[in-house]
Design an enzyme around this catalytic site. Structure first.
Site, PDB file in Angstrom:
ATOM      1  N   GLY A 121       6.077  61.314  71.021  1.00 49.08           N
ATOM      2  CA  GLY A 121       6.058  61.655  72.437  1.00 49.08           C
ATOM      3  C   GLY A 121       4.636  61.793  72.942  1.00 49.08           C
ATOM      4  N   SER A 123       1.417  63.179  73.540  1.00 48.72           N
ATOM      5  CA  SER A 123       0.757  64.377  72.991  1.00 48.72           C
ATOM      6  C   SER A 123      -0.644  64.065  72.489  1.00 48.72           C
ATOM      7  CB  SER A 123       1.596  64.955  71.841  1.00 48.72           C
ATOM      8  OG  SER A 123       1.951  63.937  70.919  1.00 48.72           O
ATOM      9  N   LYS A 176       4.025  51.766  72.101  1.00 46.20           N
ATOM     10  CA  LYS A 176       3.152  52.286  73.166  1.00 46.20           C
ATOM     11  C   LYS A 176       1.682  52.123  72.782  1.00 46.20           C
ATOM     12  CE  LYS A 176       2.047  56.411  71.056  1.00 46.20           C
ATOM     13  NZ  LYS A 176       0.855  57.283  71.072  1.00 46.20           N
TER      14      LYS A 176
END
Length: 304
Positions: A121, A123, A176
């Site tokens: 996620g 972070s 990503k």
């Protein structure tokens, strides 16, 4: 409960600081230089112990969190699997896929019945280590292990959202970083902000195709592990993959470039599965075939 973090880099140290506010944490690190850095950073924090012996670190652990580079994850995982005893939950925080194109979740669940969870996620480790509020996704099929592991983060700066889609979350965490190379290329070409929004929408469509073909859930990408992580990594400016594509980092500087390292496996995957992904293909051509950076814009316009 014994919690062990494998890898004392930015992510490993950040997780250790978060968890040490509630309970003792052991951090395994093999690099003498990094060991000294960790000891200097933790100061008088008696809840963090640095261990150099992998066997001692793994034994009698209830939760083992892997925060090493994806290119060494498999080798270290098998060693930890051999050394670990009793009931233990394995949490994978490393971002990447196996050179075969499979997720590490798929590979590891074939060799052990112990629960495997995927942590991913938006972070930045630096912000997390400073105690700034952060939210990520923890994915797995074992509901009991998910609930148990979620509890160790309760009341900390790290908010955990459970998911039943470990494959989708694994792929999102890898892709990503690959996508962040693209925004670096576009900024290298000085094309402004509009084109990056266009690019992110396009590359997310390609990521969704890959996730669905590999039996992940498309809806996973609408939350933190997908859009959330993509926005932070591709537009935040701090990603090493973005900086590498921009030209600020050189491969010879010995920094971790998960996006660049995984791009080859991603390219092989889309070719093998016959997935149309012109943006990701153009990134492979730019970084591995020395194609011109403008190829990415041509792919975006549908000219390739």
């Amino acid at each position: 409960m014994k919690i062990t973090i494998i890898g004392g880099g930015h992510l490993g140290f950040a997780l250790a600081k978060v968890l040490a506010k509630k309970q003792p944490v052991t951090v395994w690190e093999c690099s003498p230089t990094r060991q000294k850095e960790i000891l200097k950073k933790i100061g008088l924090n008696k809840n963090i112990t640095v261990e150099t012996d992998l066997k001692k670190a793994a034994q009698k652990s209830n939760v083992i969190i892997f925060a090493v580079c994806s290119n060494v994850l498999e080798k270290i995982f098998y060693k930890v699997l051999k050394y670990s005893t009793g009931r233990v939950v394995f949490m994978i925080g490393s971002k990447g896929i196996h050179p075969s194109g499979q997720t590490f979740y798929e590979i590891f669940t074939r060799v052990t019945k112990r629960p495997i969870l995927i942590l991913s996620g938006p972070s930045y480790a630096g912000e997390l280590s400073r105690g700034l509020p952060t939210a990520v996704v923890l994915a797995g099929k074992n509901k009991k292990a998910l609930k148990q592991t979620e509890k160790i983060f309760a009341g900390t700066a790290l908010r955990i959202f459970p998911s039943s889609d470990p494959i989708g979350v694994s792929l999102a965490g890898c892709l990503k970083n690959v996508a962040a190379l693209g925004t670096g290329v576009l900024d290298h070409l000085h094309l402004g902000e509009n084109v990056k929004a266009w690019y992110l929408v396009g590359v997310m469509q390609e990521i969704k195709k890959i996730v669905r073909v590999l039996d992940g859930k498309g809806e996973t990408l609408e939350f933190l592990a997908g859009w959330g992580d993509l926005i932070l990594t591709a537009l935040g400016g701090k990603s090493r993959n973005y900086q590498f594509a921009l030209g600020k980092l050189k491969k010879k500087e010995k920094v971790t470039l998960e996006g660049y390292e995984n791009l080859k496996a991603v390219y092989g995957l889309i070719k093998e599965e016959e997935i149309r992904a012109p943006l990701l293909e153009s990134l492979y051509e730019i970084f591995y075939k020395k194609a011109k950076p403008e190829n990415l814009v041509e792919a975006l316009r549908g000219e390739r």
